[in-house]
Motif scaffolding. Sequence first.
Motif, PDB file in Angstrom:
ATOM      1  N   THR A 103       0.817  -1.212   0.000  1.00 54.52           N
ATOM      2  CA  THR A 103       0.000   0.000   0.000  1.00 54.52           C
ATOM      3  C   THR A 103       0.850   1.261   0.000  1.00 54.52           C
ATOM      4  O   THR A 103       1.757   1.399   0.828  1.00 54.52           O
ATOM      5  CB  THR A 103      -0.923   0.007   1.237  1.00 54.52           C
ATOM      6  OG1 THR A 103      -1.672  -1.200   1.286  1.00 54.52           O
ATOM      7  CG2 THR A 103      -1.881   1.186   1.178  1.00 54.52           C
ATOM      8  N   PRO A 104       0.583   2.212  -0.891  1.00 52.27           N
ATOM      9  CA  PRO A 104       1.298   3.489  -0.874  1.00 52.27           C
ATOM     10  C   PRO A 104       1.061   4.224   0.442  1.00 52.27           C
ATOM     11  O   PRO A 104      -0.033   4.146   1.010  1.00 52.27           O
ATOM     12  CB  PRO A 104       0.670   4.267  -2.044  1.00 52.27           C
ATOM     13  CG  PRO A 104       0.038   3.229  -2.909  1.00 52.27           C
ATOM     14  CD  PRO A 104      -0.398   2.138  -2.002  1.00 52.27           C
ATOM     15  N   PRO A 105       2.061   4.940   0.961  1.00 53.36           N
ATOM     16  CA  PRO A 105       1.919   5.619   2.258  1.00 53.36           C
ATOM     17  C   PRO A 105       0.721   6.562   2.324  1.00 53.36           C
ATOM     18  O   PRO A 105       0.106   6.698   3.376  1.00 53.36           O
ATOM     19  CB  PRO A 105       3.243   6.387   2.395  1.00 53.36           C
ATOM     20  CG  PRO A 105       4.211   5.621   1.553  1.00 53.36           C
ATOM     21  CD  PRO A 105       3.417   5.094   0.401  1.00 53.36           C
ATOM     22  N   GLN A 106       0.386   7.218   1.197  1.00 48.59           N
ATOM     23  CA  GLN A 106      -0.678   8.217   1.234  1.00 48.59           C
ATOM     24  C   GLN A 106      -2.078   7.635   1.417  1.00 48.59           C
ATOM     25  O   GLN A 106      -3.018   8.377   1.693  1.00 48.59           O
ATOM     26  CB  GLN A 106      -0.645   9.084  -0.037  1.00 48.59           C
ATOM     27  CG  GLN A 106      -0.956   8.353  -1.332  1.00 48.59           C
ATOM     28  CD  GLN A 106       0.282   7.829  -2.017  1.00 48.59           C
ATOM     29  OE1 GLN A 106       1.300   7.568  -1.363  1.00 48.59           O
ATOM     30  NE2 GLN A 106       0.233   7.690  -3.340  1.00 48.59           N
ATOM     31  N   ILE A 107      -2.231   6.307   1.296  1.00 48.12           N
ATOM     32  CA  ILE A 107      -3.552   5.708   1.513  1.00 48.12           C
ATOM     33  C   ILE A 107      -3.496   4.570   2.538  1.00 48.12           C
ATOM     34  O   ILE A 107      -4.388   3.734   2.592  1.00 48.12           O
ATOM     35  CB  ILE A 107      -4.185   5.194   0.195  1.00 48.12           C
ATOM     36  CG1 ILE A 107      -3.302   4.122  -0.452  1.00 48.12           C
ATOM     37  CG2 ILE A 107      -4.471   6.326  -0.753  1.00 48.12           C
ATOM     38  CD1 ILE A 107      -4.017   3.354  -1.554  1.00 48.12           C
TER      39      ILE A 107
END
Length: 404
Positions: A137-141
């Motif tokens: 998962t990308p950090p922003q989500i």
Amino acid sequence: MSSYSEPTFSASRTGIPRTVWILGIVSLLMDISSEMVQTLLPFYLVSSLGASAVTIGFIEGFSVAIATTTKLFSGIVSDWARNRKWLAVAGYGLGAFSKLLFPFATSTGWIVTAKAIDRVGKGIRGTPRDALIADVTPPQIRGAAFGLRKSLDTVGGFVGPLAAIGLMFALANDVLTIFWIAVVPAFLSVFVLMIGIREPESPVRKAGGSLKFRDVVTLNRSVWIVIIAASALTFVRFSEAFLLLKSEESGFQPAWIPITMVIMHAVYGLTAYPVGKLSDVIGRTGILGASMAVLVAAYLTLAFAGSIVVFLIGIVLWGLHMGLSQGLLATLIADAAPAHLKGTAFGVFNLVTGLAVLFGNVLAGLVWDIYGSFGTFLSGAILACISLPVLVLISRSGSHRVRL
């Protein structure tokens, strides 16, 4: 090593990864099975096996302690072996196997054995599962991803008790037969995990790399700040088993006791995902503080609940607290931990908070046996009030290092 490369993030790719959805469905199925058993277990222990409240508190706390100790080692191993999927499969497999033991439970010894195996399975699967989510998962989500997994998990927590209610009526309160039926979704969860998840590609381990205990000790300060804050929260939140005991005291007939968990999980599930998304935008500290304030309100409502209506208000508040807090704790560890030690960080986090749960539940059981439900829930409210400023101070001390 698989060529699968889901963790390759880009600015344009912000959708929840498929792996997160599959892991959520797996959690949903296992939770249906677990809640069919757990919502009836306190009633069965008291009415059929003659257990006391302190015995129930010990069983619940001991089970959590076993799970969290196991999570520490599974987290370290998952970082070292770089194979999170099959550790998770082993954990879910043990959880499914443990469900076969509950129908034979004719003494507290059977219950302790079945719960111990179940919790070892939970310990093995929980850390690599959460580390997998952090990997892909990308950090922003991340807040949204962990919130989604929690929401799907709580759908199982909603469906499981509903199934238990229907089966209690259909089977004339035959608890042991319901325990047999609960075996089916447990094994289905293992099947979905095995065919639905591919291990993401991991960085190649450096030459000479090995499993080192000092990795546990040298986790960065941000991780330890999160762990201490989470321990303060989990110590003062007693097991849902005490909610189930209170439900009968408030006027529920045995067949309707599982409605407690249906309502709690419905509120929890509806809250966790939007709260996770909101935390990605505004940060985590304020939401965690609000969760503790809601927990105080839940405890006070339950302490004075002399009717079903007031009791249900307390359950709604409890579910809201869970939705405001549970997904965020895992998100904070994912935010703070170094990429090569995420499994280890989740393992240490689960170990320390699990010990806090053990002591908290034994304390709650002792107070219940001496002062009744009023004393237990009032004590919880007092402890939560004391912990709230502690949680805020700890969070602020680490706010420049990890996004609290």
